[in-house]
Design a protein around this motif. Structure first.
Motif, PDB file in Angstrom:
ATOM      1  N   GLU A 164      18.111  10.538  -0.277  1.00 33.83           N
ATOM      2  CA  GLU A 164      18.058   8.913   0.258  1.00 33.83           C
ATOM      3  C   GLU A 164      17.064   8.478  -0.766  1.00 33.83           C
ATOM      4  O   GLU A 164      16.144   8.911  -1.038  1.00 33.83           O
ATOM      5  N   GLN A 165      17.193   7.163  -0.608  1.00 32.69           N
ATOM      6  CA  GLN A 165      16.256   6.127  -1.404  1.00 32.69           C
ATOM      7  C   GLN A 165      14.921   6.182  -0.556  1.00 32.69           C
ATOM      8  O   GLN A 165      14.936   6.036   0.590  1.00 32.69           O
ATOM      9  N   VAL A 166      13.816   6.387  -1.391  1.00 27.19           N
ATOM     10  CA  VAL A 166      12.323   6.241  -0.746  1.00 27.19           C
ATOM     11  C   VAL A 166      12.016   4.810  -0.385  1.00 27.19           C
ATOM     12  O   VAL A 166      12.246   3.898  -1.211  1.00 27.19           O
ATOM     13  N   ARG A 167      11.968   4.536   0.942  1.00 18.19           N
ATOM     14  CA  ARG A 167      11.569   3.246   1.324  1.00 18.19           C
ATOM     15  C   ARG A 167      10.570   2.978   2.456  1.00 18.19           C
ATOM     16  O   ARG A 167      10.333   4.177   3.116  1.00 18.19           O
ATOM     17  N   VAL A 168      10.038   2.107   2.691  1.00 21.45           N
ATOM     18  CA  VAL A 168       9.158   1.671   3.846  1.00 21.45           C
ATOM     19  C   VAL A 168       9.947   1.802   5.190  1.00 21.45           C
ATOM     20  O   VAL A 168      11.018   1.107   5.296  1.00 21.45           O
ATOM     21  N   LEU A 169       9.618   2.621   6.259  1.00 21.61           N
ATOM     22  CA  LEU A 169      10.411   2.903   7.403  1.00 21.61           C
ATOM     23  C   LEU A 169       9.272   2.486   8.452  1.00 21.61           C
ATOM     24  O   LEU A 169       8.078   2.702   8.271  1.00 21.61           O
ATOM     25  N   TYR A 170       9.838   2.218   9.707  1.00 19.94           N
ATOM     26  CA  TYR A 170       9.180   1.665  10.781  1.00 19.94           C
ATOM     27  C   TYR A 170       9.491   2.683  11.854  1.00 19.94           C
ATOM     28  O   TYR A 170      10.799   2.649  12.071  1.00 19.94           O
ATOM     29  N   SER A 195       1.054  -1.328  -0.059  1.00 21.55           N
ATOM     30  CA  SER A 195       0.262  -0.055  -0.106  1.00 21.55           C
ATOM     31  C   SER A 195       0.751   1.276  -0.122  1.00 21.55           C
ATOM     32  O   SER A 195       0.495   2.076  -0.815  1.00 21.55           O
ATOM     33  N   LEU A 196       1.827   1.253   1.030  1.00 20.04           N
ATOM     34  CA  LEU A 196       2.882   2.309   0.751  1.00 20.04           C
ATOM     35  C   LEU A 196       3.637   2.584  -0.340  1.00 20.04           C
ATOM     36  O   LEU A 196       3.783   3.899  -0.988  1.00 20.04           O
ATOM     37  N   ALA A 197       3.917   1.360  -1.129  1.00 21.93           N
ATOM     38  CA  ALA A 197       4.558   1.612  -2.377  1.00 21.93           C
ATOM     39  C   ALA A 197       3.623   2.059  -3.509  1.00 21.93           C
ATOM     40  O   ALA A 197       4.246   2.876  -4.291  1.00 21.93           O
ATOM     41  N   GLN A 198       2.399   1.714  -3.348  1.00 18.64           N
ATOM     42  CA  GLN A 198       1.443   2.292  -4.124  1.00 18.64           C
ATOM     43  C   GLN A 198       1.495   3.760  -4.018  1.00 18.64           C
ATOM     44  O   GLN A 198       1.116   4.485  -5.065  1.00 18.64           O
ATOM     45  N   GLU A 199       1.441   4.237  -2.815  1.00 10.44           N
ATOM     46  CA  GLU A 199       1.334   5.825  -2.463  1.00 10.44           C
ATOM     47  C   GLU A 199       2.692   6.496  -3.179  1.00 10.44           C
ATOM     48  O   GLU A 199       2.377   7.669  -3.508  1.00 10.44           O
ATOM     49  N   TYR A 246       5.797   3.743   7.648  1.00 13.67           N
ATOM     50  CA  TYR A 246       5.370   5.102   6.660  1.00 13.67           C
ATOM     51  C   TYR A 246       6.523   5.452   5.740  1.00 13.67           C
ATOM     52  O   TYR A 246       7.720   4.663   5.691  1.00 13.67           O
ATOM     53  N   ILE A 247       6.065   6.226   4.722  1.00  9.82           N
ATOM     54  CA  ILE A 247       6.848   6.664   3.799  1.00  9.82           C
ATOM     55  C   ILE A 247       7.190   8.286   3.801  1.00  9.82           C
ATOM     56  O   ILE A 247       6.150   8.777   4.301  1.00  9.82           O
ATOM     57  N   SER A 248       8.287   8.695   3.513  1.00  3.44           N
ATOM     58  CA  SER A 248       8.616  10.071   3.382  1.00  3.44           C
ATOM     59  C   SER A 248       9.130  10.411   2.303  1.00  3.44           C
ATOM     60  O   SER A 248      10.411  10.111   1.854  1.00  3.44           O
ATOM     61  N   ILE A 249       8.623  11.104   1.442  1.00  2.00           N
ATOM     62  CA  ILE A 249       9.245  11.368   0.095  1.00  2.00           C
ATOM     63  C   ILE A 249       9.626  12.943  -0.052  1.00  2.00           C
ATOM     64  O   ILE A 249       8.637  13.897   0.042  1.00  2.00           O
ATOM     65  N   PRO A 250      10.986  13.266   0.091  1.00  2.00           N
ATOM     66  CA  PRO A 250      11.307  14.658   0.000  1.00  2.00           C
ATOM     67  C   PRO A 250      10.980  15.381  -1.483  1.00  2.00           C
ATOM     68  O   PRO A 250      10.946  14.730  -2.527  1.00  2.00           O
ATOM     69  N   THR A 251      10.533  16.551  -1.272  1.00  2.00           N
ATOM     70  CA  THR A 251      10.251  17.470  -2.779  1.00  2.00           C
ATOM     71  C   THR A 251      10.826  18.769  -2.565  1.00  2.00           C
ATOM     72  O   THR A 251      10.881  19.510  -1.374  1.00  2.00           O
ATOM     73  N   GLN A 252      11.469  19.079  -3.521  1.00  2.00           N
ATOM     74  CA  GLN A 252      12.147  20.526  -3.632  1.00  2.00           C
ATOM     75  C   GLN A 252      11.957  21.067  -5.129  1.00  2.00           C
ATOM     76  O   GLN A 252      11.528  20.075  -6.172  1.00  2.00           O
TER      77      GLN A 252
END
Length: 472
Positions: free
Chosen positions: A124-130, A39-43, A141-147
């Motif tokens: 950093e590579q986007v991955r599922v974190l706990y 589900s998080l990968a789909q997000e 959770y996932i946290s996608i940096p945006t600039q």
């Protein structure tokens, strides 16, 4: 024993259920975590698709900083009940979906979680974190940096899922499984207790039966209603009953043998004692007469003792010494030995040149005994015939005479010890001859058959398995 069997069954069942439950529990948690990760990968894929939409010139979306991209992405997101979506700019909550969930509202004020989500760097590579915080024990959770180029602000698109919620569902299902397992163990215990009791009933009966058996009473048996099953314990009970039958028969036979032997020996002993008491030692003719009578009675007692010893040895494994021998040689040898017994019309019905396995000496002894009986019941010139043949994988050896024959009543009992045909007392024998013949046949895994007709004669036939070498 019932307790040990029941404990083993319950322990095995409990271990099997524990193993199955543990594997099922681990697989269920793994499946939950896999679904959360998917589900998080789909997000992530959806966010990147939305970001490409904002960069498309045809959409006429003005992008001045990461907040513009995050606004478009958050506006297109519809979080599930167990999801929370946050848009962070420079480490602070900037945007949230209009349809907020309970998790999302709690995440908005969870500064510990916000700080960890904002700490993800653009490289950093986007991955599922706990993680776990004081407010949330188990988050994925996932946290996608945006600039945006030319803008110093750093945004983060954050999607979090509370893993504790689906895990609680898994735990609840397996608690139900554990409760059902306890009930099943109770049922298995009850059924096992009943089944083990029925299975062991023959053993309990065997114990009580053995306690009731005495040297004078062997009539006790395990009840047949407890031996209806086909398991090993019931087989043991049936075997014990058969053994007790054999022991009872053997003891009864021994008692009868001792009674009959005592009765048979009492008469010659009384005769000897009476004559010795009455003899006048001063009259040589009385001494000589008494001596002859005593010796004759002692000879009869000796024959009786010898016959009893032969019957006693017949149950020993070394009673016979099997070896190959020729049937025609057996018949001719016996005929040579018995011819002097009386003036009869001696003849051979049949003989065959065949080698068999058996104890030639014992079989000869049986044939001579049958011939001796035939001589006693025939007259001078009557036919006495010997014969042997192989038929239907059996050796048939017989002695035939043309004497007075044997009544049907006597045919049923003459093989019994101390029984004489016709109910007469024959001082030349003790009624053990045919018992010895039968014992020799049985030692060869065979039996004796009798065919007799009054005033026409009798035929005694020893039937021995032809291929009995291994059994002997």
């Amino acid at each position: 024993m019932r307790g040990r069997i029941l404990a083993a069954v319950l322990l095995t069942t409990a271990l099997a259920m524990l193993f199955a439950g543990s594997v099922s529990y681990a697989l269920a948690r793994y499946d939950v975590d896999r679904q959360i990760a998917e589900s998080l990968a789909q997000e992530v894929l959806e966010f990147r698709a939305n970001a490409r939409q904002t960069s498309d010139p045809t959409n006429e979306i003005l992008i001045t900083g990461p907040e513009d991209i995050l606004r478009y992405a958050v506006g297109a997101t519809y979080p599930d009940d167990n999801e929370g979506v946050l848009a962070l700019v420079n480490g602070a909550v900037s945007l949230v979906p209009a349809s907020g969930t309970d998790l999302q509202r709690s995440l908005q004020v969870d500064q510990e979680f916000i700080a960890r989500a904002a700490a993800v760097q653009p490289d950093e590579q986007v991955r599922v974190l706990y993680t776990s915080t004081a407010a949330h024990s188990d988050l994925a959770y996932i946290s996608i940096p945006t600039q945006v180029e030319g803008n110093p602000d750093l945004g983060h698109y954050v999607v979090a899922i509370d893993r504790a919620v689906p895990h609680r569902e898994v735990n609840r299902n397996h608690l139900v499984y554990a409760g059902a397992g306890i009930v099943v163990l109770g049922l298995v215990g009850a059924v096992g207790h009943h089944v083990a009791g029925r299975m062991l009933a023959p053993l309990r009966s065997l114990r009580t039966t053995a306690q009731r058996i005495t040297d004078t009473d062997l009539s006790e048996r395990i009840p047949s209603d407890q031996l209806q099953s086909r398991d090993e314990v019931a087989d043991l009970g049936r075997t014990m009953n058969q053994m007790l039958d054999r022991l009872s028969t053997s003891f009864d036979t021994q008692r009868r043998l001792l009674d009959d032997a005592g009765h048979e020996l009492r008469t010659p002993i009384t005769i000897v004692r009476g004559h010795l008491e009455l003899v006048d030692p001063h009259k040589p003719e009385e001494v000589v007469e008494t001596r002859e009578l005593v010796l004759d009675e002692l000879d009869r007692m000796q024959r009786l003792v010898d016959d009893l010893l032969t019957l006693a040895k017949s149950r020993r494994p070394d009673f016979i010494s099997p070896a190959p021998f020729a049937l025609d040689e057996l018949v001719s040898t016996v005929l040579d030995k018995v011819t002097p017994l009386g003036r009869r019309a001696w003849t051979v019905d049949s003989e065959v040149d065949e080698m068999i396995i058996g104890d030639q000496q014992r079989i000869s002894q049986a044939m001579i005994q049958l011939v001796a009986n035939a001589v006693r019941h025939t007259e001078e010139g009557d036919v006495i015939a010997l014969g042997a043949e192989v038929e239907d994988r059996c050796v048939r050896i017989w002695v035939r005479d043309e004497g007075a024959g044997i009544t049907d009543e006597d045919q049923e009992r003459i093989f019994t010890r101390f029984t004489r045909g016709g109910g007469t007392v024959d001082h030349d024998g003790a009624g053990l001859g045919l018992s010895i013949v039968s014992a020799i046949a049985q030692a060869h895994r065979g039996h004796v058959e009798l065919e007799s007709t009054l005033d026409a004669g009798s035929t005694f036939t020893m039937i021995i398995p032809y291929d009995n070498a291994e059994e002997l």
